[in-house]
Design a protein around this motif. Structure first.
Motif, mmCIF file in Angstrom:
data_model
loop_
_atom_site.group_PDB
_atom_site.id
_atom_site.type_symbol
_atom_site.label_atom_id
_atom_site.label_comp_id
_atom_site.label_asym_id
_atom_site.label_seq_id
_atom_site.Cartn_x
_atom_site.Cartn_y
_atom_site.Cartn_z
ATOM 1 N N THR A 28 -5.285 -0.003 8.388
ATOM 2 C CA THR A 28 -5.361 -1.314 7.755
ATOM 3 C C THR A 28 -5.040 -2.437 8.729
ATOM 4 N N ASN A 30 -4.429 -6.771 8.006
ATOM 5 C CA ASN A 30 -4.480 -8.010 7.202
ATOM 6 C C ASN A 30 -5.213 -7.827 5.868
ATOM 7 N N ARG A 31 -4.736 -6.887 5.072
ATOM 8 C CA ARG A 31 -5.341 -6.610 3.774
ATOM 9 C C ARG A 31 -4.313 -6.727 2.641
ATOM 10 N N ALA A 32 -3.349 -7.614 2.781
ATOM 11 C CA ALA A 32 -2.297 -7.746 1.769
ATOM 12 C C ALA A 32 -2.844 -7.937 0.354
ATOM 13 N N ILE A 35 -4.871 -4.122 -0.428
ATOM 14 C CA ILE A 35 -4.436 -2.750 -0.171
ATOM 15 C C ILE A 35 -3.604 -2.168 -1.313
ATOM 16 N N ASP A 56 -0.716 0.607 10.040
ATOM 17 C CA ASP A 56 -0.937 -0.843 10.073
ATOM 18 C C ASP A 56 -1.222 -1.248 11.514
ATOM 19 N N SER A 59 -0.932 -6.035 11.641
ATOM 20 C CA SER A 59 -1.206 -7.111 10.673
ATOM 21 C C SER A 59 -0.260 -8.292 10.872
ATOM 22 N N THR A 63 0.721 -7.378 4.732
ATOM 23 C CA THR A 63 0.221 -6.025 4.492
ATOM 24 C C THR A 63 1.342 -4.987 4.566
ATOM 25 N N ASP A 106 -9.103 0.465 3.779
ATOM 26 C CA ASP A 106 -8.016 -0.279 3.138
ATOM 27 C C ASP A 106 -8.481 -1.256 2.066
ATOM 28 N N ASP A 107 -9.800 -1.397 1.862
ATOM 29 C CA ASP A 107 -10.293 -2.382 0.899
ATOM 30 C C ASP A 107 -11.202 -1.785 -0.172
#
Length: 338
Positions: A28, A30-32, A35, A56, A59, A63, A106-107
């Motif tokens: 992942t 920057n998928r806060a 995720i 990670d 990020s 995230t 992650d998305d």
């Protein structure tokens, strides 16, 4: 489970196979905002994953904080200091511990039955080295009900047959891939050659090592969002990477009319390249003409004169019934609105 031969493929319907253990690794960055739902879908599997770990990749948003909130439910977090997709791949390979490993995005979201169904298929198909599924694009609100899946409906394919399906347009999400871990660890990611589309040859190479289970129903919801990696032209795939992938498919599928794989390549090569030409010319920093594009494709061996000629003929022949179909649909839509 009964299996039947079907044009070189085996179609399976499972009944009572003992599931196998599958661990899930998630890369992942920057998928806060996304995720959390992804991890919920992984935790809500009917057949639980043996382990879920998140790597990670440096990020700069929240995230890591979101992932840590799942620690009490068994999800592990490993953090890198900086964002480096090339460096994190060997780290993911080293992290894999169990007999089978899934590398999930992650998305996206995973159907709750996927691990149960795919593990049962893999337990049955002992020569398989990778398993994948179909997907559907997900535009509904969060929490929308999943479409029904048929459980054990799958094909057992060779690596070439999987490549043929993908080249022909089968909607396979690469995050659905479950690798036999020894094959995953031996695999090579040629980032310098393929860039961010390296997952395609990686999955096919894994299938060429033994075979591929292909779950035919859509077990993945591919979420469309503002920061979609696949829509970011600044990170590729670039011209050389596009040609490298077409050349890879050409080497595997061939161009013989007597082979089903060759016929698919001849039908699709022109159309697939034309689609890439259109994409590359949406916001080009250095515009290229269509003639120059196809000349460069020939030079890179991403196509041949024969494949481009066959593909152009096929596209012209199939465009007529497509126009008729579109016209009929437009006619009935207008009639329904009146």
């Amino acid at each position: 489970m009964d299996s039947v031969a079907c044009h070189g493929k085996r179609t399976g319907r499972m009944s009572g196979s003992q599931p196998i253990a599958i661990e899930i690794l998630v890369l992942t960055y920057n998928r806060a905002p996304l995720i959390g739902a992804t991890l919920e879908s992984l935790l809500n599997q009917v057949h639980p994953a043996s382990r879920i770990c998140v790597l990670d990749n440096g990020s700069t948003d929240d995230t890591a904080k979101v992932v840590r909130s799942f620690a009490g439910r068994g999800i592990e977090l490993f953090s890198r200091a900086s964002n480096d997709p090339r460096a994190c791949w060997p780290e993911l390979q080293a992290m894999a511990q169990g007999p089978w490993t899934m590398l999930f995005h992650d998305d996206d979201l995973l159907h709750p039955n996927y691990l149960r169904d795919v593990s049962a298929a893999l337990a049955r198909e002992q020569h398989a080295t990778v398993a994948v599924s179909a997907m559907r694009v997900y535009r509904e609100p969060e929490g929308a009900v999943w479409a029904p899946v048929r459980g054990g409906h799958y094909h057992m394919l060779t690596g070439q047959q999987l490549a043929t399906r993908l080249y022909g347009g089968f909607p396979m999400p690469f995050c659905s891939a479950v690798y036999r871990t020894d094959v995953l660890k031996r695999g090579t990611c040629h980032f310098e050659k393929f860039g961010k589309i390296v997952d395609r040859p990686f999955v096919i190479d894994a299938a060429l090592a033994g075979g591929a289970v292909v779950m035919l129903d859509p077990y993945v919801k591919y979420r469309v969002h503002a920061n979609q990696d696949s829509a970011d032209q600044s990170t590729g795939p670039f011209l050389s990477e596009v040609f490298a992938l077409q050349c890879y498919y050409r080497n595997i599928l061939g161009e013989r009319l007597s082979d089903s794989s060759g016929r698919v390549f001849l039908r699709r090569n022109y159309r697939n390249l034309l689609g890439e030409f259109t994409r590359l010319n949406r916001n080009p920093s250095a515009p290229i003409s269509q003639d120059d594009f196809f000349r460069k494709a020939l030079e890179a061996k991403a196509a041949s004169t024969w494949s481009l000629r066959c593909g152009a003929w096929y596209a012209a022949l199939t465009e007529v019934p497509r126009r008729i179909e579109r016209g009929v649909k437009t006619f009935f839509r207008k009639g329904a609105s009146n």
